[in-house]
Design a protein around this motif. Sequence first.
Motif, PDB file in Angstrom:
ATOM      1  N   TYR A   1       0.835  -1.189   0.000  1.00  0.00           N
ATOM      2  CA  TYR A   1       0.000   0.000   0.000  1.00  0.00           C
ATOM      3  C   TYR A   1       0.874   1.246   0.000  1.00  0.00           C
TER       4      TYR A   1
ATOM      5  N   GLN B   1       0.626   5.321   1.138  1.00  0.00           N
ATOM      6  CA  GLN B   1      -0.190   6.266   1.889  1.00  0.00           C
ATOM      7  C   GLN B   1       0.403   7.659   1.757  1.00  0.00           C
TER       8      GLN B   1
ATOM      9  N   LYS C   1      -4.186  10.988   3.771  1.00  0.00           N
ATOM     10  CA  LYS C   1      -5.077  10.086   3.039  1.00  0.00           C
ATOM     11  C   LYS C   1      -4.995   8.672   3.610  1.00  0.00           C
ATOM     12  N   GLY C   2      -5.925   7.859   3.182  1.00  0.00           N
ATOM     13  CA  GLY C   2      -5.889   6.456   3.572  1.00  0.00           C
ATOM     14  C   GLY C   2      -4.946   5.676   2.669  1.00  0.00           C
ATOM     15  N   PRO C   3      -4.532   4.486   3.108  1.00  0.00           N
ATOM     16  CA  PRO C   3      -3.673   3.642   2.271  1.00  0.00           C
ATOM     17  C   PRO C   3      -4.360   3.287   0.952  1.00  0.00           C
TER      18      PRO C   3
ATOM     19  N   PHE D   1      -4.061   0.794  -2.534  1.00  0.00           N
ATOM     20  CA  PHE D   1      -3.493  -0.433  -3.085  1.00  0.00           C
ATOM     21  C   PHE D   1      -2.501  -0.129  -4.201  1.00  0.00           C
TER      22      PHE D   1
END
Lengths: 114, 118
Positions: free
Chosen positions: B36, B38, B42-44, B46
């Motif tokens: 991932y 990040q 922000k969020g992780p 893919f």
Amino acid sequence: DTAVSQTPKYLVTQMGNDKSIKCEQNLGHDTMYWYKQDSKKFLKIMFSYNNKELIINETVPNRFSPKSPDKAHLNLHINSLELGDSAVYFCASSQDPQGRAEAFFGQGTRLTVV
Amino acid sequence: GESVGLHLPTLSVQEGDNSIINCAYSNSASDYFIWYKQESGKGPQFIIDIRSNMDKRQGQRVTVLLNKTVKHLSLQIAATQPGDSAVYFCAENLGQRSGGTSYGKLTFGQGTILTVHP
């Protein structure tokens, strides 16, 4: 169209208060998660739900209670907030309860307890 | 170069260079691995995944290598760009059973800060 959305993005509250974080996903996934990311960026799973049923409950204090009213929602309620609860909380969802597919993460909720 | 200590490992590269981010995972029974990215605030997100029955998988500008003998995972980014600057996490999935239910548990590694200089 946001796939996994959390509200609020920021939450500042006093010790001892009770607060909730909401999460919704529009991906049609059956599996949803809550993760906690600490100040050192370490990401740790807290809970996992599959089809509204709790399947993972890590060693999390009882003050944390997840609730899944339906497959698309997984909310996190926290009672009696403590300073150590300050972190970023991420909701995620996945199509595979066995974890062999990517998890889609929300933008995170930064919780600050003062 | 890389440094490991009380802080997250860091990797600084010049734009256009290739980057290699390494990860040691903990459980030899893990059956699926994922990288991932990040970005700040922000969020992780893919990047790429690999199953335990493979040792290499390629995506667009990224390659993941899996060495099960030494429980090591690496992410190679070709022609690194400033937009690649972020924290990179590896994660391993370990299948578990509780009663009659099978489920997976994704455990994240420490994270590596990649900084790309123009």
